[in-house]
Every structure is written in C-alpha cells, then in structure tokens.
Scaffold this motif. Structure first.
Motif, PDB file in Angstrom:
ATOM      1  N   LEU A  90       2.352  55.420  66.314  1.00  0.00           N
ATOM      2  CA  LEU A  90       2.112  56.145  65.077  1.00  0.00           C
ATOM      3  C   LEU A  90       0.974  55.489  64.311  1.00  0.00           C
ATOM      4  CD1 LEU A  90       5.804  56.442  63.771  1.00  0.00           C
ATOM      5  CD2 LEU A  90       4.627  57.971  65.363  1.00  0.00           C
ATOM      6  N   ILE A  91       0.192  56.296  63.606  1.00  0.00           N
ATOM      7  CA  ILE A  91      -0.767  55.802  62.628  1.00  0.00           C
ATOM      8  C   ILE A  91      -0.274  56.240  61.261  1.00  0.00           C
ATOM      9  CG2 ILE A  91      -3.111  55.981  61.737  1.00  0.00           C
ATOM     10  CD1 ILE A  91      -4.139  56.208  64.538  1.00  0.00           C
ATOM     11  N   VAL A  92      -0.011  55.261  60.392  1.00  0.00           N
ATOM     12  CA  VAL A  92       0.555  55.514  59.069  1.00  0.00           C
ATOM     13  C   VAL A  92      -0.515  55.197  58.029  1.00  0.00           C
ATOM     14  CG1 VAL A  92       2.397  54.965  57.438  1.00  0.00           C
ATOM     15  CG2 VAL A  92       2.847  54.894  59.907  1.00  0.00           C
ATOM     16  N   GLN A  93      -0.893  56.196  57.253  1.00  0.00           N
ATOM     17  CA  GLN A  93      -1.865  56.011  56.183  1.00  0.00           C
ATOM     18  C   GLN A  93      -1.156  56.123  54.840  1.00  0.00           C
ATOM     19  OE1 GLN A  93      -5.721  58.183  56.963  1.00  0.00           O
ATOM     20  NE2 GLN A  93      -4.535  59.070  58.658  1.00  0.00           N
ATOM     21  N   CYS A  94      -1.273  55.090  54.016  1.00  0.00           N
ATOM     22  CA  CYS A  94      -0.634  55.113  52.700  1.00  0.00           C
ATOM     23  C   CYS A  94      -1.697  54.925  51.619  1.00  0.00           C
ATOM     24  CB  CYS A  94       0.457  54.056  52.582  1.00  0.00           C
ATOM     25  SG  CYS A  94      -0.083  52.364  52.821  1.00  0.00           S
ATOM     26  N   HIS A  95      -1.463  55.566  50.474  1.00  0.00           N
ATOM     27  CA  HIS A  95      -2.450  55.522  49.394  1.00  0.00           C
ATOM     28  C   HIS A  95      -1.757  55.718  48.055  1.00  0.00           C
ATOM     29  CE1 HIS A  95      -5.752  57.608  46.920  1.00  0.00           C
ATOM     30  NE2 HIS A  95      -6.030  56.326  46.952  1.00  0.00           N
ATOM     31  N   ARG A  96      -2.168  54.906  47.091  1.00  0.00           N
ATOM     32  CA  ARG A  96      -1.748  55.089  45.711  1.00  0.00           C
ATOM     33  C   ARG A  96      -2.976  54.930  44.815  1.00  0.00           C
ATOM     34  NH1 ARG A  96       1.295  50.763  42.184  1.00  0.00           N
ATOM     35  NH2 ARG A  96      -0.882  50.458  41.554  1.00  0.00           N
ATOM     36  N   PRO A  97      -3.408  56.016  44.145  1.00  0.00           N
ATOM     37  CA  PRO A  97      -4.595  55.927  43.284  1.00  0.00           C
ATOM     38  C   PRO A  97      -4.371  54.953  42.127  1.00  0.00           C
ATOM     39  CG  PRO A  97      -3.970  58.214  43.716  1.00  0.00           C
ATOM     40  CD  PRO A  97      -2.840  57.368  44.187  1.00  0.00           C
ATOM     41  N   SER A  98      -5.457  54.486  41.556  1.00  0.00           N
ATOM     42  CA  SER A  98      -5.359  53.600  40.397  1.00  0.00           C
ATOM     43  C   SER A  98      -4.690  54.330  39.230  1.00  0.00           C
ATOM     44  CB  SER A  98      -6.752  53.110  39.986  1.00  0.00           C
ATOM     45  OG  SER A  98      -7.598  54.201  39.681  1.00  0.00           O
ATOM     46  N   PHE A  99      -3.917  53.575  38.452  1.00  0.00           N
ATOM     47  CA  PHE A  99      -3.174  54.083  37.296  1.00  0.00           C
ATOM     48  C   PHE A  99      -2.219  55.213  37.685  1.00  0.00           C
ATOM     49  CE2 PHE A  99      -6.984  52.226  35.361  1.00  0.00           C
ATOM     50  CZ  PHE A  99      -6.391  51.380  34.456  1.00  0.00           C
ATOM     51  N   SER A 100      -1.710  55.162  38.900  1.00  0.00           N
ATOM     52  CA  SER A 100      -0.739  56.158  39.348  1.00  0.00           C
ATOM     53  C   SER A 100       0.480  55.456  39.919  1.00  0.00           C
ATOM     54  CB  SER A 100      -1.363  57.074  40.413  1.00  0.00           C
ATOM     55  OG  SER A 100      -0.378  57.939  40.960  1.00  0.00           O
ATOM     56  N   LYS A 101       1.648  56.071  39.812  1.00  0.00           N
ATOM     57  CA  LYS A 101       2.878  55.536  40.369  1.00  0.00           C
ATOM     58  C   LYS A 101       3.292  56.274  41.645  1.00  0.00           C
ATOM     59  CE  LYS A 101       3.557  52.607  36.988  1.00  0.00           C
ATOM     60  NZ  LYS A 101       3.457  51.135  37.213  1.00  0.00           N
ATOM     61  N   ILE A 102       2.487  57.228  42.069  1.00  0.00           N
ATOM     62  CA  ILE A 102       2.848  58.090  43.190  1.00  0.00           C
ATOM     63  C   ILE A 102       2.183  57.591  44.478  1.00  0.00           C
ATOM     64  CG2 ILE A 102       2.755  60.430  44.127  1.00  0.00           C
ATOM     65  CD1 ILE A 102       2.733  61.475  41.293  1.00  0.00           C
TER      66      ILE A 102
END
Length: 397
Positions: A285-297
């Motif tokens: 599997l290739i897992v890509q995770c991201h959380r933008p700045s000033f975001s909790k999501i």
C-alpha cells in the motif's frame, strides 16, 4: 514474576530496576481438581498465561497463590500497539491502550539517552541516533537499545550530514542477529548487520523516502519507482521493480518557514507524508496523509498495488490496523486496545522541527474518517515530548 515496569499514574513513580526473567518450566501438578480454578494443571495454566497481554497477565496472577506461582514461569504476550513518550531525560514513558488510566516508566536508560533520538524500533528494541546539537564533525555513532532490559549494541560510526534517514531496524530476539538499513544523506542506501565491521552501501537504492522490511525483503519507495530487494542471502538482490507515477506525484519544495507569534508551531506547520505499508498477507500500500496549516482535519489517500505498474484505490482494512511508523498492519479483530480499519500514526515533522522536541500521535478511523488522540492522561503527561507507536515484546524465546 514481578511486573516488567512499575505502573505510574499521570507521569509519577519510581523507575523499575529488575530485568525480565527468562521463562522456566513450571512444577508439574500431581492432582487435578476439576471443581477448583486454583487446582488447574500448571501446564495448562502456563499455556493460558503465555497468551495474555500485560494487563490481563497482571490481573490473572493476582487471582490466587497457585496462579501467582505459575506466572513466575510465564511471560506476557503482546499483539497491540503501545505508545512510547521521550521526555527530556534518561527514561521513557509507556502507555498501554488496554489500561487507559496507567503509564509505565522504564529504568534509567543511560547518560546519553536524552542526547539521542529514537529513529526506528523493532519490538522492544530502539535504534538511537545522536541529536544534531550533540554532534561533532557529522560523525554519527548509533546504537541499539532494549528499553526493558537495557541491553545495548553499539554500531560503527559513519560520517554524513543529516544522519541515517528512512531508518529500518530488525532484530532476531533469540540469536540477537540484527540488521540496520537507511539512507545516507538521501543519496544512497547503506546497511549494517551483525558480523560486519563497517557500513556497506546497497547498490540500486537511491533517492528513497520510505522503506519497509518484512520477511527478509526490503521495500524501497521514491516518487518514480517501487523496488524490492531480497536480503535472505549474503548480498541483497533486487527482485522486483514497478512504476508508481499512477498514484504518487512528486511534491515541489515547500520554501522557508516563518513562525507567527502567538500560535503553536504544530498548528502553523503543514504536515504531509507519503508512506509505504506492507500488510499481513503481503499487499503493498501507498498511504498519503496531509493536514494543512491551521487545520485540525487529516486526509488520507491509500492505493494498493494490484499488478506491475497498476494501482487501485484502497477502501477498507477490514480486520487489520495500520501502524504507519512501522510500515506494517496488525490483526485487530476482537482484540481489546486496538481498533480495526484504523491508522495509527504520528504527525509527520519537517527536518527543521527537531529543535522543538515535540510531536503528537493519533488514531485515524477509515470507517468515520475522523481522527482522535489517545487517552487524556497520555496527552497531558509531558506534553513537550516526542512520541511514537511501537509493538513491545515481553517474551524472551
């Protein structure tokens, strides 16, 4: 058998000093009383004790004197991820998800432990690398440490600018054969195994940003290719290569980081990381995770390799959970303390954030697309410390 680590309430307590004893053969039971739990055959009780996690193990041995006696010849098993915190001191704090109100404190792990960072783990073994502020002439002296017994294995030094990146640690707990793999300055792969005198370069590995080692195979990922190397022989051999451009795109440079006063650094940073995971049945599997700045999501995208140069969207882990820091999945069905179809991860931190000595860990549910942190006592105890998920082992084969 005494508890391998003393229970600690919200970060206080006295370090343990006893190492785990080796398992011994229990005394045989002469008579069997089928109407009394305390008279069960000791051989049967040992089979049960050897399958218990730490929390149930501690409860079971307190039932009666005969169960306590059998427990001295057994050791607790573990199949769920624990959290480890690294305060700015020479010990660690361990959190068992089965016991939401308890933390455990390790013994003193050496005078140089606080001057090092844990960069990889295998069971209860940690791969420790010196922090940049304690470095001289870019000469890295890594070592492997068992956090329960304090057994230590020093590794040969090597010179590099940024240390060992994408580090891998593997250990045979019976023979103490060990293997350490990583990237030197992100340029080429190097390895060291028991019996070697120096680090060796691994031909064919370059610009790799994610590695997984499973069943004597090394999986190496960059933004163009996935390569698999067989380490079962004396020399690593490349056995597979495929393109990943269908599901993975190179990211441009993020530029500099300007800290805004009055806001926590972790909130200001944009967290992003691409990881490779190998499941229990061998799926890649290739897992890509991201959380933008000033975001909790947090947002996750998972792709599964279904053939050479072919990838498809991956929807559900079913009865498994991903341990993203380790690049593996574990069985989570009908097990207390771990959630199926979830991702256990620590927030990715840019290389310059080491100066802040802090990160957080989370559990992301693929069922609800929501993220949560561990129990409140874990987050409130030593909040300015670094953390990671790992799979401790209390058994000595």
């Amino acid at each position: 058998m005494s508890s391998p680590l003393p229970p600690e309430s919200h970060g206080s307590g006295t370090p343990a000093t006893d190492d785990l004893p080796l398992a011994k053969s229990p005394p045989s039971t002469q008579r069997i009383n089928l109407h009394c739990w305390s008279k069960l055959p000791s051989e049967l009780m040992q089979l049960v004790f050897d399958r218990l996690g730490l929390a149930d193990f501690q409860r079971a041995k307190s039932v009666c004197s005969s169960w306590l006696s059998v427990s001295r010849y057994s050791e607790p098993n573990n199949q769920i991820p624990w959290m480890i915190r690294f305060p700015k001191d020479n010990y660690c704090l361990l959190f068992n998800p089965e016991e939401e109100d308890k933390m455990y404190k390790t013994p003193n792990l050496g005078n140089d432990f606080a001057k090092s960072s844990c960069v990889a783990s295998y069971r209860s073994w940690l791969l420790m690398q010196p922090k940049l502020e304690y470095m001289e002439d870019h000469q890295y002296n890594l070592y492997i440490l068992d956090l329960l017994t304090r057994e230590r294995i020093n590794l040969p030094s090597f010179v590099t600018e940024f240390g060992l990146t994408c580090p891998i640690l593997w250990m045979d707990e019976k023979t103490k054969d060990h293997l350490v793999i990583g990237m030197a300055d992100d340029d080429f792969g190097i390895s060291f195994k028991k019996g070697d005198n120096t680090w060796k370069q691994i031909p064919g590995i370059e610009e790799c940003f994610s590695m997984v080692f499973k069943d004597h195979k090394l999986y190496c990922l960059n933004y163009y290719k996935l390569k698999i190397f067989d380490f079962s022989g004396d020399i690593p051999v490349k056995v597979f290569k495929t393109c990943v451009s269908e599901c993975l795109k190179p990211r441009g440079g993020g530029g500099g980081f300007m800290r805004l006063p009055g806001f926590p650094v972790n909130d200001q940073l944009s967290h992003r990381k691409d990881n490779m995971v190998v499941t229990l049945c061998g799926d890649v599997l290739i897992v890509q995770c991201h959380r933008p700045s000033f975001s909790k999501i947090w947002k996750f995208k998972i792709d599964k390799m279904v053939g050479n140069n072919k990838w498809e969207k991956f929807v559900s882990l079913r009865d498994e959970a991903i341990l993203l820091d380790l690049g593996i999945t574990v069985l989570a069905k009908d097990m207390q303390g771990i959630k199926a179809n979830s991702i256990y991860f620590s927030n990715p931190t840019p290389y310059f954030q080491d100066q802040y000595d802090k990160n957080e860990i989370f559990i992301f549910s693929l069922d609800s697309n929501t993220v949560e942190q561990p129990h409140r006592c874990v987050s409130s105890s030593f909040p300015r410390s670094r953390s990671r998920w790992f799979l401790p082992s209390f058994k000595r084969e």
